[in-house]
Structures are given as C-alpha cells and as structure tokens.
Design a protein around this motif. Structure first.
Motif, PDB file in Angstrom:
ATOM      1  N   GLY A   1       2.512  11.510  -9.502  1.00  0.00           N
ATOM      2  CA  GLY A   1       2.081  12.278 -10.624  1.00  0.00           C
ATOM      3  C   GLY A   1       2.348  11.740 -11.730  1.00  0.00           C
ATOM      4  N   LEU A   2       2.956  10.687 -11.798  1.00  0.00           N
ATOM      5  CA  LEU A   2       2.977   9.849 -13.085  1.00  0.00           C
ATOM      6  C   LEU A   2       1.701   9.077 -13.569  1.00  0.00           C
ATOM      7  CD1 LEU A   2       6.748   8.683 -12.696  1.00  0.00           C
ATOM      8  CD2 LEU A   2       6.034  10.577 -14.169  1.00  0.00           C
ATOM      9  N   GLU A   3       1.581   8.888 -14.598  1.00  0.00           N
ATOM     10  CA  GLU A   3       0.216   7.904 -15.051  1.00  0.00           C
ATOM     11  C   GLU A   3       0.587   6.407 -14.418  1.00  0.00           C
ATOM     12  OE1 GLU A   3      -0.594   8.146 -19.378  1.00  0.00           O
ATOM     13  OE2 GLU A   3      -0.608   5.829 -19.178  1.00  0.00           O
ATOM     14  N   TRP A   4      -0.214   5.924 -13.987  1.00  0.00           N
ATOM     15  CA  TRP A   4       0.097   4.534 -13.410  1.00  0.00           C
ATOM     16  C   TRP A   4      -1.142   3.545 -13.716  1.00  0.00           C
ATOM     17  CZ3 TRP A   4      -3.935   3.211  -9.933  1.00  0.00           C
ATOM     18  CH2 TRP A   4      -4.700   4.176  -9.298  1.00  0.00           C
ATOM     19  N   THR A   5      -0.543   2.160 -13.328  1.00  0.00           N
ATOM     20  CA  THR A   5      -1.521   1.071 -13.400  1.00  0.00           C
ATOM     21  C   THR A   5      -0.987   0.167 -12.275  1.00  0.00           C
ATOM     22  OG1 THR A   5      -1.912   1.026 -15.607  1.00  0.00           O
ATOM     23  CG2 THR A   5      -2.523  -0.852 -14.557  1.00  0.00           C
ATOM     24  N   PHE A   6      -1.696  -0.332 -11.422  1.00  0.00           N
ATOM     25  CA  PHE A   6      -1.334  -1.188 -10.418  1.00  0.00           C
ATOM     26  C   PHE A   6      -1.869  -2.740 -10.621  1.00  0.00           C
ATOM     27  CE2 PHE A   6      -2.161   2.089  -7.089  1.00  0.00           C
ATOM     28  CZ  PHE A   6      -0.872   3.006  -7.425  1.00  0.00           C
ATOM     29  N   LEU A   7      -0.790  -3.822 -10.482  1.00  0.00           N
ATOM     30  CA  LEU A   7      -1.158  -4.976 -10.843  1.00  0.00           C
ATOM     31  C   LEU A   7      -1.268  -5.758  -9.433  1.00  0.00           C
ATOM     32  CD1 LEU A   7       1.141  -6.062 -13.717  1.00  0.00           C
ATOM     33  CD2 LEU A   7      -0.988  -4.890 -13.589  1.00  0.00           C
ATOM     34  N   ARG A   8      -2.265  -6.352  -8.949  1.00  0.00           N
ATOM     35  CA  ARG A   8      -2.714  -7.028  -7.948  1.00  0.00           C
ATOM     36  C   ARG A   8      -2.905  -8.171  -7.921  1.00  0.00           C
ATOM     37  NH1 ARG A   8      -6.899  -2.348  -5.362  1.00  0.00           N
ATOM     38  NH2 ARG A   8      -5.059  -0.738  -4.977  1.00  0.00           N
ATOM     39  N   PRO A   9      -1.731  -9.467  -8.142  1.00  0.00           N
ATOM     40  CA  PRO A   9      -2.006 -10.637  -8.092  1.00  0.00           C
ATOM     41  C   PRO A   9      -2.284 -11.352  -6.796  1.00  0.00           C
ATOM     42  CG  PRO A   9       0.032 -10.124  -8.523  1.00  0.00           C
ATOM     43  CD  PRO A   9      -0.560  -8.794  -8.321  1.00  0.00           C
ATOM     44  N   GLY A  10      -2.833 -12.408  -6.753  1.00  0.00           N
ATOM     45  CA  GLY A  10      -2.932 -13.291  -5.758  1.00  0.00           C
ATOM     46  C   GLY A  10      -1.698 -14.148  -5.797  1.00  0.00           C
TER      47      GLY A  10
ATOM     48  N   GLN B   1       0.889  -1.122  -0.055  1.00  0.00           N
ATOM     49  CA  GLN B   1      -0.011  -0.024   0.125  1.00  0.00           C
ATOM     50  C   GLN B   1       0.953   1.310   0.030  1.00  0.00           C
ATOM     51  OE1 GLN B   1      -3.315   0.520  -0.036  1.00  0.00           O
ATOM     52  NE2 GLN B   1      -2.631   2.378  -0.576  1.00  0.00           N
ATOM     53  N   GLU B   2       1.963   1.278   0.795  1.00  0.00           N
ATOM     54  CA  GLU B   2       3.029   2.339   0.747  1.00  0.00           C
ATOM     55  C   GLU B   2       3.520   2.528  -0.694  1.00  0.00           C
ATOM     56  OE1 GLU B   2       3.971   1.513   5.439  1.00  0.00           O
ATOM     57  OE2 GLU B   2       5.851   1.508   3.928  1.00  0.00           O
ATOM     58  N   ALA B   3       4.020   1.612  -1.383  1.00  0.00           N
ATOM     59  CA  ALA B   3       4.541   1.780  -2.708  1.00  0.00           C
ATOM     60  C   ALA B   3       3.267   2.215  -3.524  1.00  0.00           C
ATOM     61  CB  ALA B   3       4.744   0.149  -3.355  1.00  0.00           C
ATOM     62  N   GLU B   4       2.204   1.534  -3.561  1.00  0.00           N
ATOM     63  CA  GLU B   4       0.991   2.268  -4.277  1.00  0.00           C
ATOM     64  C   GLU B   4       0.823   3.722  -3.951  1.00  0.00           C
ATOM     65  OE1 GLU B   4      -2.666  -0.007  -4.609  1.00  0.00           O
ATOM     66  OE2 GLU B   4      -1.803  -1.936  -5.152  1.00  0.00           O
ATOM     67  N   SER B   5       0.783   4.190  -2.806  1.00  0.00           N
ATOM     68  CA  SER B   5       0.826   5.538  -2.633  1.00  0.00           C
ATOM     69  C   SER B   5       1.701   6.526  -3.081  1.00  0.00           C
ATOM     70  CB  SER B   5       0.497   5.503  -1.065  1.00  0.00           C
ATOM     71  OG  SER B   5      -0.517   4.919  -0.596  1.00  0.00           O
ATOM     72  N   ALA B   6       2.932   5.892  -2.981  1.00  0.00           N
ATOM     73  CA  ALA B   6       4.152   6.881  -3.545  1.00  0.00           C
ATOM     74  C   ALA B   6       3.987   6.825  -5.144  1.00  0.00           C
ATOM     75  CB  ALA B   6       5.251   6.011  -3.126  1.00  0.00           C
ATOM     76  N   VAL B   7       3.522   5.720  -5.570  1.00  0.00           N
ATOM     77  CA  VAL B   7       3.249   5.972  -7.136  1.00  0.00           C
ATOM     78  C   VAL B   7       2.148   6.906  -7.661  1.00  0.00           C
ATOM     79  CG1 VAL B   7       2.498   4.570  -9.241  1.00  0.00           C
ATOM     80  CG2 VAL B   7       4.201   3.656  -7.743  1.00  0.00           C
ATOM     81  N   GLU B   8       1.112   6.783  -6.658  1.00  0.00           N
ATOM     82  CA  GLU B   8       0.013   7.736  -6.821  1.00  0.00           C
ATOM     83  C   GLU B   8       0.320   9.154  -6.794  1.00  0.00           C
ATOM     84  OE1 GLU B   8      -4.305   5.869  -5.852  1.00  0.00           O
ATOM     85  OE2 GLU B   8      -2.936   6.024  -4.155  1.00  0.00           O
ATOM     86  N   GLU B   9       1.232   9.374  -5.609  1.00  0.00           N
ATOM     87  CA  GLU B   9       1.822  10.774  -5.485  1.00  0.00           C
ATOM     88  C   GLU B   9       2.855  11.379  -6.445  1.00  0.00           C
ATOM     89  OE1 GLU B   9       2.919  10.306  -1.357  1.00  0.00           O
ATOM     90  OE2 GLU B   9       1.029   9.752  -0.667  1.00  0.00           O
TER      91      GLU B   9
END
Ligand SMILES: NC(=O)c1ccc[n+]([C@@H]2O[C@H](COP(=O)([O-])OP(=O)(O)OC[C@H]3O[C@@H](n4cnc5c(N)ncnc54)[C@H](OP(=O)(O)O)[C@@H]3O)[C@@H](O)[C@H]2O)c1
Length: 274
Positions: free
Chosen positions: A119-128, A109-117
C-alpha cells in the motif's frame, strides 16, 4: 529522511554519495557499521532484513526507503509502514520482464508483489547486467594480464551502478515516479573482450581475454555462489533474450543525463583492478 539499504554495496554506495553531495538528509543501513567504513559524518544505523524488528531505529523519521531485495519484504515493509515510510524504491531486475520463470525472475517478482501489496508508494528499478559484475575479474588481474570468461562475443548493455543510483535518487526525491517500473541499461552492448580492453585502458595495462567453456566457468563460480544463481547467471550471459541485448534510453529519460559507457565505469572504478 531517506534510508538507503545496501549502502555498502555497488548501487547503494553510489546512491549514498550522490544524495550526500546534493545535501539530502540520508541514513545508511548496514548489518555491521564497524565493517562498513563510511566517512565519520555519515548517519549509519545497524539493521538486518532477516530480523525486521532490528530496523526500528534505522526507520525512525524515514519518509523514503531504497530497498534491496531480501526475500523478507512483507515483514520489512510492515515495519516500514509502521514507522511512517511513504515511498519505496526497490532494486529489482530486468529478469522480471525478460525471464519471469527463472529463479532470479521469480524471487524479484515476489519482492515486487510484496511492495505493491504494502500500500506504500513505489517505484521499481529493473536493471540488466551490472558493469560492476566485472569486479569478479580483479583476482585474475592481480595474478596476471589475462581474464578468462565464457561467451567472449556475447554483447550486453552493461549498466553503470552510478546510473542506477541516479535513477533511484530521482525517484526517491522527486514526485512523478510512483507506479513506474524502469528497465535500465547502459548506452550500448559490449562484449567481455571489449570490457577487458576497456579495463586495460583504464589501468594502463595491456590485458588479454581468453575464452573458457561455460562448464569451466560454472566450476569456478560454484565455489562462491549458490547453484541456482550460477545457472541463471550463465544462462543470462550466454543466451540473452533480444530484449536483454538492447540498450534503452531510460536512464536519460528519467535523470536527464545519458547513461555512462562501460569505459567510463572502468575509469571510475580503476582502483578495483589495481
Ligand atoms: N549484478 C547484476 O548484474 C544485477 C542485475 C540486476 C539486478 N541486480 C540486483 O542488484 C542487487 C545487488 O545490488 P548491488 O550490486 O548494489 O549489491 P552488493 O554490492 O552485492 O551489496 C549487497 C548489499 O546488500 C546488503 N545486505 C545483504 N544482506 C542484507 C540483510 N540481510 N539485511 C540488510 N542488508 C543486507 C549488504 O549490506 P551489509 O553487508 O553492509 O549489511 C550490501 O550493502 C541484487 O540483489 C539484485 O537484486 C543485480
């Protein structure tokens, strides 16, 4: 140019092969090019997320970055933005949704938040759970025909790393995936007993599964994994949430091709067990 971090790993390795097969301009990042063992014509550059300044050469001319979680995302993304990167595809985990308070959920979650912050365009892959986790059984199979694991009958929809890579490839090379978080699974839940049988079939050996206690598994895993990861992994394998047991259509929705079964993963990776 697309830069692939984790290019020596399960998902990044598949992504490198797939992008090269379609003729994309692609570069592989590794901390140790000499150990990586890539084919001679691969554009490979040394770099380490721990020291983001070491990434400058690798990031030069890069528009899209496949990013492995490192715990140092803010500094890495600052370096990426400075180099002109526009698009990030982050390899995260389903645990962000299904168990946000766990150690694994929190760090991703911390990594995702850093990516969101960033300002770059992002896509998250959330595998099981990855099908490739069963590679940890290779040592047992080198010693005999028995695989010992806990939770023999707990079924999870293990995902083929090639399918995670296919979703990454789509999000890196096509528009329309910005701001999406894709939960990814294989096509059907499968138990450890069934996985052992599928590997046996793939390598032409009659294998047997033997159930061990979680305590015994914990002792064996603690020899090569940090304690929080061992605890979180055993919790995930032994007490999955309902959401973690369900097969999702995301791989097919994003790539147009159905998710591959564990048996296909075992055939594709049979050499890991020979
Ligand atoms: N296993 C699962 O069931 C599961 C489930 C959900 C999500 N995930 C996510 O998937 C990730 C693992 O993916 P994977 O199995 O494809 O990886 P992997 O096979 O474990 O390989 C790890 C890769 O990370 C690179 N790396 C490690 N430290 C680095 C650093 N400091 N700087 C730059 N690169 C570094 C390594 O490259 P070099 O050694 O060549 O430098 C290697 O290619 C986990 O971190 C987790 O976030 C896993």
């Amino acid at each position: 140019m697309i830069l692939i971090s984790g290019a020596t790993g399960n998902v990044g390795g598949e992504l490198l092969r797939q992008l090269r097969a379609e003729g994309a301009a692609v570069r592989a990042l590794t901390r140790d090019p000499a150990r990586a063992g890539f084919p001679p014509d691969v554009d490979v550059v040394e770099g380490d997320f721990v020291t983001p300044q070491s990434l400058a050469k690798a990031l030069s001319g890069v528009e899209a970055l496949f990013l492995m979680m490192s715990g140092n995302e803010a500094a890495v993304l600052e370096e990426a933005a400075r180099a002109g990167v526009r698009r990030i595809v982050l390899l995260s985990t389903m645990a962000v949704e299904t168990r946000p308070d766990s150690f694994i959920g929190k760090v991703h979650q911390e990594a995702e938040s850093a990516v969101e912050e960033s300002g770059l365009e992002w896509t998250f892959l959330r595998p099981g759970q990855f099908a490739s986790n069963t590679r940890s059984w290779a040592a047992q199979l080198a010693a005999g025909d028995v695989v010992r694991t806990p939770y023999a009958q707990v079924a999870l929809p293990a995902v083929h790393s090639g399918d995670i890579a296919a979703v990454a490839r789509t999000a890196l090379t096509q528009d329309g995936h910005a701001g999406a978080a894709y939960a990814l699974t294989g096509p059907a839940p499968i138990t450890p007993v069934e996985q052992v049988a599928a590997i046996g079939e793939a390598i032409g050996r009659k294998l047997r599964h033997e159930e061990i206690t979680p305590e015994r598994a914990q002792e064996a895993m603690a020899a090569h994994m940090p304690a929080e990861i061992v605890a979180a992994t055993l919790e995930f394998l032994g007490s999955p949430t309902v959401a973690e047991t369900q097969a999702l259509p995301t791989v097919e929705t994003v790539t147009g091709k159905p998710a591959r079964t564990f048996a296909e993963w075992a055939r594709d990776n049979a050499d890991s067990f020979r």
